[in-house]
Design an enzyme around this catalytic site. Structure first.
Site, short mmCIF file in Angstrom:
data_model
loop_
_atom_site.label_atom_id
_atom_site.label_comp_id
_atom_site.label_asym_id
_atom_site.label_seq_id
_atom_site.Cartn_x
_atom_site.Cartn_y
_atom_site.Cartn_z
N LEU A 9 50.99 29.40 94.20
CA LEU A 9 49.92 28.70 94.91
C LEU A 9 49.05 27.94 93.91
O LEU A 9 48.42 28.54 93.04
CB LEU A 9 49.05 29.70 95.69
CG LEU A 9 49.83 30.66 96.59
CD1 LEU A 9 48.86 31.54 97.37
CD2 LEU A 9 50.75 29.89 97.53
N ARG A 16 34.26 24.28 90.17
CA ARG A 16 33.31 24.57 89.10
C ARG A 16 33.83 24.22 87.70
O ARG A 16 33.10 24.26 86.74
CB ARG A 16 32.90 26.05 89.17
CG ARG A 16 31.87 26.28 90.27
CD ARG A 16 31.40 27.69 90.30
NE ARG A 16 32.39 28.57 90.90
CZ ARG A 16 32.41 29.89 90.73
NH1 ARG A 16 31.53 30.46 89.94
NH2 ARG A 16 33.33 30.62 91.33
N ASP A 104 46.66 30.02 89.00
CA ASP A 104 45.53 29.99 88.06
C ASP A 104 45.25 31.35 87.45
O ASP A 104 44.13 31.65 87.05
CB ASP A 104 44.28 29.43 88.74
CG ASP A 104 43.82 30.28 89.92
OD1 ASP A 104 44.50 31.26 90.27
OD2 ASP A 104 42.77 29.95 90.50
N GLY A 141 39.64 40.60 95.68
CA GLY A 141 39.97 41.38 96.87
C GLY A 141 40.13 42.84 96.45
O GLY A 141 40.77 43.13 95.44
N GLU A 156 38.47 41.23 101.11
CA GLU A 156 37.90 40.23 100.19
C GLU A 156 36.44 40.54 99.90
O GLU A 156 35.75 41.18 100.71
CB GLU A 156 38.04 38.84 100.82
CG GLU A 156 39.47 38.35 100.89
CD GLU A 156 40.16 38.34 99.54
OE1 GLU A 156 39.69 37.66 98.63
OE2 GLU A 156 41.18 39.06 99.38
N ASN A 233 37.11 30.44 86.71
CA ASN A 233 36.50 29.56 87.71
C ASN A 233 35.62 28.50 87.07
O ASN A 233 35.25 27.54 87.71
CB ASN A 233 35.67 30.39 88.69
CG ASN A 233 36.56 31.25 89.56
OD1 ASN A 233 37.60 30.81 90.02
ND2 ASN A 233 36.17 32.49 89.75
N ARG A 445 56.16 -9.36 40.52
CA ARG A 445 54.73 -9.65 40.35
C ARG A 445 54.64 -10.74 39.29
O ARG A 445 55.56 -10.93 38.50
CB ARG A 445 53.96 -8.40 39.90
CG ARG A 445 54.53 -7.70 38.67
CD ARG A 445 53.57 -6.66 38.14
NE ARG A 445 54.19 -5.42 37.72
CZ ARG A 445 54.69 -5.20 36.50
NH1 ARG A 445 54.73 -6.16 35.59
NH2 ARG A 445 55.19 -4.03 36.19
C1 UD1 Z 1 42.61 35.53 95.79
C2 UD1 Z 1 42.82 36.72 96.73
C3 UD1 Z 1 42.08 37.92 96.17
C4 UD1 Z 1 42.54 38.21 94.75
C5 UD1 Z 1 42.40 36.96 93.89
C6 UD1 Z 1 43.01 37.18 92.54
C7 UD1 Z 1 43.03 35.78 98.96
C8 UD1 Z 1 42.38 35.57 100.26
N1 UD1 Z 1 42.33 36.39 98.03
O1 UD1 Z 1 41.23 35.24 95.83
O2 UD1 Z 1 42.32 39.05 96.98
O3 UD1 Z 1 41.79 39.28 94.22
O4 UD1 Z 1 43.07 35.86 94.49
O5 UD1 Z 1 42.74 36.09 91.74
O6 UD1 Z 1 44.18 35.43 98.82
N2 UD1 Z 1 45.13 28.22 96.99
C9 UD1 Z 1 45.90 27.26 97.62
N3 UD1 Z 1 45.51 26.83 98.83
C10 UD1 Z 1 44.39 27.28 99.46
C11 UD1 Z 1 43.61 28.24 98.81
C12 UD1 Z 1 44.02 28.70 97.57
O7 UD1 Z 1 46.92 26.83 97.10
O8 UD1 Z 1 44.13 26.82 100.58
C13 UD1 Z 1 45.58 28.71 95.66
C14 UD1 Z 1 44.59 28.41 94.56
O9 UD1 Z 1 44.90 27.19 93.93
C15 UD1 Z 1 44.79 29.58 93.63
C16 UD1 Z 1 45.25 30.69 94.53
O10 UD1 Z 1 45.69 30.08 95.72
O11 UD1 Z 1 45.79 29.32 92.67
C17 UD1 Z 1 44.14 31.69 94.82
O12 UD1 Z 1 43.12 31.03 95.51
P1 UD1 Z 1 41.60 31.30 95.22
O13 UD1 Z 1 40.79 30.48 96.12
O14 UD1 Z 1 41.35 31.21 93.78
O15 UD1 Z 1 41.52 32.81 95.73
P2 UD1 Z 1 40.57 33.92 95.18
O16 UD1 Z 1 39.24 33.77 95.81
O17 UD1 Z 1 40.64 33.99 93.73
CA CA Z 2 40.95 32.53 91.96
#
Ligand code: UD1
Ligand code: CA
Length: 465
Positions: A9, A16, A104, A141, A156, A233, A445
């Site tokens: 993902l 930020r 990430d 989470g 979460e 972040n 030269r």
């Molecule tokens: C997520 C988890 C959390 C975990 C944490 C670990 C969920 C709801 N929560 O939270 O339980 O402890 O990761 O780091 O899954 N992303 C997408 N599309 C979206 C949203 C996110 O591709 O619509 C990707 C982001 O780019 C990222 C990853 O998913 O790589 C995690 O998303 P992020 O928003 O960072 O979730 P966290 O709040 O960190």
């Molecule tokens: Ca994250």
């Protein structure tokens, strides 16, 4: 059974970071986070990878260079929604497992992936969350277990009650799912979200509770190395990740028998190999795919980027990029080796020498204040001080050849393209515009003329005494 696959993902924005790049491309130790993740996944034996892109997705797709499948998540509705974008990809692997990871979180490691898969399969789980215990769980989470410590659900930060907030076991964001079970759970989840229509994010983490409710077995695998959960972040957290990674790489090389007497002042990137008894001195950065053999001394204050360096070579206060340097060479101080050079064994380059796109044969010496660009220099050639290849005519670059054993006097200009034959000799101060035959002396030269008494007649100023 088809092979296991992975969905990464990486659609998130990372507001930020205040960056013009997708968050997953943010480098940790000069390596984009997404590459840490894809390298780990491929090294653990998974070939089929799908990356979910979104924010600045085109840039990420280009960065991945067609190595993996990609799907676009056009609106960021949460991690569950992101996985659903890869539905067709997962369906192709319907009778196997899918590993889902965050793009990430760079520190996921091969052992954790392998051991958690084993755990997942031995227990016949439909979903296995990879978790870790960390002292400060804020923002992650939380892993909720029942009295028998069986996994119940993930809550979460935003939704956690006070008791849940105390829990130190957190979701790393990496999971193994039976593919078919994941798809079924996400289907249910999207129906629930649509019905609720409350604008809340569509959490992948909720898939665990859904599976549990339909009597599927789920579990949480606690990773040995808690840093697998770490992500960044903002830039301050990124700096912490860099320091963790830097220290880890340095420790790995110390363990392998590399001498790093001042380990806090050295940066060694991932994917670097260094032989034992090589010494790395302070202020040195070693980057991207560099291989350094044994018994070398690198530094102080040197940058080596994507180079291969043979045994016993010394590099002092110098920069070397995309080049190959032989054994027992002495480079520096103050040398810049630009891309695409091959420098032979027992060579001496520097001080104040620049090389570019050139071959320097074994035993050759280019010892002082010289520029060699676009040239093929043979073995046992000697360059005097202050020589230059004149390789650019303002429009095109040209190549010169300098044969074995040639001697190039101080202050020579070699106006390319020319060919200096084997054992050719060039007198100091020459500007060479024509080929020099083998064994010939070239003097190019004007002859010196002395004008007797000129000073007494014409001296333009008088000394005070
Ligand atoms: C997520 C988890 C959390 C975990 C944490 C670990 C969920 C709801 N929560 O939270 O339980 O402890 O990761 O780091 O899954 N992303 C997408 N599309 C979206 C949203 C996110 O591709 O619509 C990707 C982001 O780019 C990222 C990853 O998913 O790589 C995690 O998303 P992020 O928003 O960072 O979730 P966290 O709040 O960190
Ligand atoms: Ca994250």
């Amino acid at each position: 059974m088809s092979k296991n696959c992975a969905v990464i993902l990486a659609a998130g924005e990372g507001t930020r970071m205040k960056s013009l790049k997708p968050k997953a491309m943010t480098p940790v130790l000069f390596k984009p986070m997404i590459n840490w993740v894809t390298d780990c996944v491929t090294s653990s034996g998974i070939e089929d990878i799908c990356v979910v892109t979104g924010h600045l997705g085109e840039m990420l797709v280009e960065h991945l260079g067609g190595k993996f499948e990609t799907v676009e998540q056009t609106c960021r509705l949460g991690t569950g929604h992101a996985v659903l974008q890869a539905k067709e990809f997962i369906e192709k692997h319907a009778d196997s497992n899918v590993l889902v990871l965050n793009g990430d979180a760079p520190f996921v490691d091969i052992d954790t992936l392998r051991n958690s898969l084993e755990y997942h399969e031995e227990n016949g789980y439909s979903a296995t969350v990879i978790s870790a215990e960390i002292p400060d769980p804020f923002g992650y989470g939380r892993i909720i277990r029942d009295e028998n410590s069986n996994l119940l659900k993930i809550v979460e930060q935003k939704e956690a009650n006070d008791a849940e907030k105390e829990i130190k076991e957190v979701n790393s964001g990496a999971y193994w799912f039976r593919s078919s079970k994941l798809l079924a759970a996400l289907d249910t989840l999207s129906q629930i979200r649509e019905k609720a229509n409350d604008g809340k994010e569509f959490y992948l983490t909720d898939a665990i509770e859904i599976l549990k409710l339909s009597n599927d077995k789920v579990g949480a695998f606690v990773a040995k190395r808690p840093e697998i959960v770490l992500g960044a972040n903002n830039r301050a957290q990124l700096a912490q990740l860099n320091e963790i990674a830097r220290k880890r790489e340095v420790d790995k090389h110390l363990e392998n028998g590399v001498s790093i007497p001042f380990p806090n002042d050295v940066i060694i990137c991932p994917d670097v190999e260094i032989g034992n008894d090589t010494v790395i001195l302070p202020g040195t950065t070693i980057k991207y795919n560099t291989k350094i053999a044994s018994n070398c001394e690198i530094g102080p204050y040197s940058t080596i980027d994507n180079c291969i360096i043979g045994e016993g070579t010394l590099v002092q206060n110098s920069y070397c990029y995309d080049s190959k340097i032989g054994c027992n060479a002495e480079i520096g101080p103050f040398v810049r080796i630009r891309p695409n050079c091959v420098v032979g064994d027992n060579t001496r380059v520097g001080n104040f020498v620049e090389l570019k796109n050139s071959v320097i044969g074994n035993e050759t010496k280019v010892s002082h204040l010289t520029y060699i660009g676009d040239s093929d220099v043979g073995e046992d050639v000697n360059f005097g001080c202050g020589c230059a290849t004149v390789n650019f005519d303002g429009r095109n670059k040209h190549r010169s050849t300098i044969g074995d054993g040639a001697f190039i006097g101080c202050g020579t200009n070699i106006v390319s393209p020319v060919n200096i034959g084997k054992d050719g000799y060039v007198a100091a101060g020459s500007t060479i515009i024509e080929d020099v035959p083998e064994n010939a002396l070239a003097i190019a030269r004007t002859r010196q003329t002395n004008k007797d008494g000129w000073v007494l007649r014409k001296k333009p100023y008088r000394r005070m005494k």
